[in-house]
Design a protein around this motif. Structure first.
Motif, PDB file in Angstrom:
ATOM      1  N   THR A  69       0.862  -1.183   0.000  1.00 55.95           N
ATOM      2  CA  THR A  69       0.000   0.000   0.000  1.00 55.95           C
ATOM      3  C   THR A  69       0.894   1.227   0.000  1.00 55.95           C
ATOM      4  OG1 THR A  69      -1.711  -1.140   1.264  1.00 55.95           O
ATOM      5  CG2 THR A  69      -1.808   1.262   1.228  1.00 55.95           C
ATOM      6  N   GLU A  87       1.017   5.364   0.342  1.00 54.54           N
ATOM      7  CA  GLU A  87       0.251   6.489   0.889  1.00 54.54           C
ATOM      8  C   GLU A  87       1.034   7.776   0.669  1.00 54.54           C
ATOM      9  OE1 GLU A  87      -0.295   5.773   5.054  1.00 54.54           O
ATOM     10  OE2 GLU A  87      -1.899   4.337   4.733  1.00 54.54           O
ATOM     11  N   THR A 100      -3.987   6.975  -1.636  1.00 55.99           N
ATOM     12  CA  THR A 100      -3.486   5.624  -1.365  1.00 55.99           C
ATOM     13  C   THR A 100      -3.706   4.764  -2.600  1.00 55.99           C
ATOM     14  OG1 THR A 100      -5.569   4.792  -0.484  1.00 55.99           O
ATOM     15  CG2 THR A 100      -4.029   5.753   1.102  1.00 55.99           C
TER      16      THR A 100
END
Length: 133
Positions: free
Chosen positions: A39, A41, A79
Motif C-alpha cells: 500500500t 500512501e 493511497t
C-alpha cells in the motif's frame, strides 16, 4: 488388462502434453507466485490541491518481471494498493504543486511500515523499499 494399458497410455500422453505446453508458454521456473501486497500512501500539510505521484507496480504476480512505473495526478490524501514481486523495489514519489509538505509511506499488507519520508516545503518526497524474497 487391455483397458489398464489404454488408460496408462492416455495418462502418459496427457501428462507429456501438459509438460510440453507449460514449457512452451514460459516454463515452470517463471511461475513464481511470490509477491507482496503493498500500500502506497501520500499525504500533505496543508491538505490541498493535486500532486503528481509516480509509483511502481508489477504487471503480474505470476511472472518474474520488472515493476512498471505509473504516473498520476491526484488529490491528497492518496493511497493505492499494488502487487510487487518478491525481490523487486517498491517506490513512490510525489511532487507538490505549491509549497506543501508531503509525506509518503509504503506499507506491507496495509499494516507494517516498510518506508516513510517527509519532504521540505515545496519539495519532492520519495519512499522506497526492496521486497523480501
Amino acid at each position: 488388462m487391455k483397458t489398464l494399458v489404454v488408460v496408462l497410455v492416455v495418462l502418459a500422453v496427457l501428462g507429456g502434453g501438459t509438460v510440453a505446453l507449460v514449457n512452451h508458454f514460459g516454463g515452470w521456473t517463471t511461475l513464481t507466485g511470490k509477491a507482496w501486497a503493498i500500500t502506497y500512501e501520500v499525504s500533505s500539510q496543508p491538505a490541498e490541491s493535486l500532486v503528481d505521484v509516480t509509483y511502481t507496480e508489477s504487471p503480474t504476480r505470476y511472472r518474474k518481471e520488472t515493476p512498471q512505473n505509473v504516473s498520476v495526478s491526484k488529490p491528497l490524501p492518496w493511497t493505492s494498493e499494488v502487487v510487487i514481486n518478491a525481490g523487486e523495489k517498491a517506490q513512490v514519489t510525489a511532487t507538490p504543486k505549491g509549497d506543501q509538505v508531503l509525506t509518503c509511506r509504503i506499507l506491507l499488507d496495509g499494516v507494517k511500515e516498510l518506508a516513510s519520508a517527509t519532504g521540505a516545503p515545496g519539495q519532492k518526497v520519495s519512499c522506497d523499499a526492496v521486497t523480501g524474497t
